[in-house]
Design a protein around this motif. Structure first.
Motif, PDB file in Angstrom:
ATOM      1  N   THR A 277      20.751 -33.964 -16.019  1.00 28.77           N
ATOM      2  CA  THR A 277      21.402 -35.158 -15.510  1.00 28.77           C
ATOM      3  C   THR A 277      20.590 -36.403 -15.901  1.00 28.77           C
ATOM      4  O   THR A 277      19.362 -36.408 -15.787  1.00 28.77           O
ATOM      5  CB  THR A 277      21.543 -35.087 -13.984  1.00 28.77           C
ATOM      6  OG1 THR A 277      22.424 -34.007 -13.659  1.00 28.77           O
ATOM      7  CG2 THR A 277      22.115 -36.379 -13.416  1.00 28.77           C
TER       8      THR A 277
ATOM      9  N   GLN B 251      25.537 -42.090 -13.216  1.00 33.55           N
ATOM     10  CA  GLN B 251      24.876 -40.926 -13.777  1.00 33.55           C
ATOM     11  C   GLN B 251      25.864 -40.074 -14.554  1.00 33.55           C
ATOM     12  O   GLN B 251      27.072 -40.115 -14.306  1.00 33.55           O
ATOM     13  CB  GLN B 251      24.172 -40.103 -12.716  1.00 33.55           C
ATOM     14  CG  GLN B 251      25.094 -39.254 -11.844  1.00 33.55           C
ATOM     15  CD  GLN B 251      24.304 -38.429 -10.840  1.00 33.55           C
ATOM     16  OE1 GLN B 251      23.215 -38.813 -10.399  1.00 33.55           O
ATOM     17  NE2 GLN B 251      24.841 -37.279 -10.470  1.00 33.55           N
ATOM     18  N   THR B 252      25.305 -39.320 -15.487  1.00 36.41           N
ATOM     19  CA  THR B 252      26.071 -38.350 -16.252  1.00 36.41           C
ATOM     20  C   THR B 252      25.341 -37.024 -16.169  1.00 36.41           C
ATOM     21  O   THR B 252      24.165 -36.925 -16.497  1.00 36.41           O
ATOM     22  CB  THR B 252      26.274 -38.803 -17.706  1.00 36.41           C
ATOM     23  OG1 THR B 252      26.794 -37.707 -18.472  1.00 36.41           O
ATOM     24  CG2 THR B 252      24.983 -39.284 -18.354  1.00 36.41           C
ATOM     25  N   ALA B 253      26.054 -36.029 -15.680  1.00 38.76           N
ATOM     26  CA  ALA B 253      25.454 -34.713 -15.499  1.00 38.76           C
ATOM     27  C   ALA B 253      25.482 -33.939 -16.809  1.00 38.76           C
ATOM     28  O   ALA B 253      26.111 -34.345 -17.789  1.00 38.76           O
ATOM     29  CB  ALA B 253      26.198 -33.948 -14.413  1.00 38.76           C
TER      30      ALA B 253
ATOM     31  N   THR C  98      30.619 -37.612 -14.445  1.00 43.24           N
ATOM     32  CA  THR C  98      30.002 -38.906 -14.184  1.00 43.24           C
ATOM     33  C   THR C  98      30.213 -39.336 -12.745  1.00 43.24           C
ATOM     34  O   THR C  98      31.142 -38.875 -12.062  1.00 43.24           O
ATOM     35  CB  THR C  98      30.570 -39.985 -15.117  1.00 43.24           C
ATOM     36  OG1 THR C  98      31.989 -40.050 -14.959  1.00 43.24           O
ATOM     37  CG2 THR C  98      30.237 -39.694 -16.569  1.00 43.24           C
TER      38      THR C  98
ATOM     39  N   SER D 148      16.491 -36.360 -15.208  1.00 46.81           N
ATOM     40  CA  SER D 148      16.061 -35.338 -14.284  1.00 46.81           C
ATOM     41  C   SER D 148      15.085 -34.396 -14.976  1.00 46.81           C
ATOM     42  O   SER D 148      15.188 -34.139 -16.177  1.00 46.81           O
ATOM     43  CB  SER D 148      17.266 -34.554 -13.772  1.00 46.81           C
ATOM     44  OG  SER D 148      16.858 -33.516 -12.916  1.00 46.81           O
TER      45      SER D 148
ATOM     46  N   THR E 197      17.331 -28.781 -14.656  1.00 48.75           N
ATOM     47  CA  THR E 197      18.774 -28.668 -14.863  1.00 48.75           C
ATOM     48  C   THR E 197      19.482 -28.113 -13.640  1.00 48.75           C
ATOM     49  O   THR E 197      20.703 -28.122 -13.574  1.00 48.75           O
ATOM     50  CB  THR E 197      19.087 -27.750 -16.053  1.00 48.75           C
ATOM     51  OG1 THR E 197      18.518 -26.450 -15.789  1.00 48.75           O
ATOM     52  CG2 THR E 197      18.499 -28.285 -17.345  1.00 48.75           C
TER      53      THR E 197
ATOM     54  N   VAL F 235      18.963 -32.525  -9.264  1.00 54.42           N
ATOM     55  CA  VAL F 235      18.755 -33.865  -9.795  1.00 54.42           C
ATOM     56  C   VAL F 235      17.456 -34.421  -9.232  1.00 54.42           C
ATOM     57  O   VAL F 235      17.381 -34.777  -8.045  1.00 54.42           O
ATOM     58  CB  VAL F 235      19.926 -34.800  -9.442  1.00 54.42           C
ATOM     59  CG1 VAL F 235      19.680 -36.182 -10.039  1.00 54.42           C
ATOM     60  CG2 VAL F 235      21.241 -34.224  -9.967  1.00 54.42           C
TER      61      VAL F 235
END
Length: 119
Positions: free
Chosen positions: A33, A50-52, A57, A98, A101, A104
């Motif tokens: 993330t 945020q974008t995982a 998002t 982060s 995985t 976060v």
């Protein structure tokens, strides 16, 4: 050693657009993330977007519909496209990554990029 290097930002008038980038080195960031934060003078740092790892998002309510976070896993780079900018968006923007995985935990940070929106 993981490093996040930011670029972009600058000065724009109200209603304008800017894009900031965050390039990651030292680790392939696919699956992790990534997030954007900002800190205005005299205020605490706040989450922006945020974008995982799966591409999903999430956004701060006040920027949803105006900002778009994206990632290019092949380039190890994350972007924040900011449209319809307002003076209250003025801040120092930071990207973060982060360290795991499975949760976060933002432990890696970029150097910060100034975004200034004039009224």
């Amino acid at each position: 050693q993981v490093q996040l290097v930011q670029s972009g930002g600058g000065l724009v008038q109200t209603g304008g657009s800017l894009r900031i980038s965050c390039a990651v080195s030292g680790r392939t960031f696919s699956g992790y993330t990534m997030g954007w934060f900002r800190q205005a003078p005299g205020k605490e740092r706040e989450f922006v977007a945020q974008t995982a790892g799966d591409g999903s998002t999430y956004y701060l309510d006040s920027v949803r519909g105006r900002f778009t976070v994206s990632r290019d896993n092949a380039q190890n780079t994350m972007y924040l496209q900011m449209n319809s900018l307002k003076p209250e968006d003025t801040a120092l923007y930071y990207c973060a990554m982060s360290s795991t995985t499975t949760a976060v935990r933002y432990e890696y940070w970029g150097q910060g990029t100034q975004v200034t929106v004039s009224s």
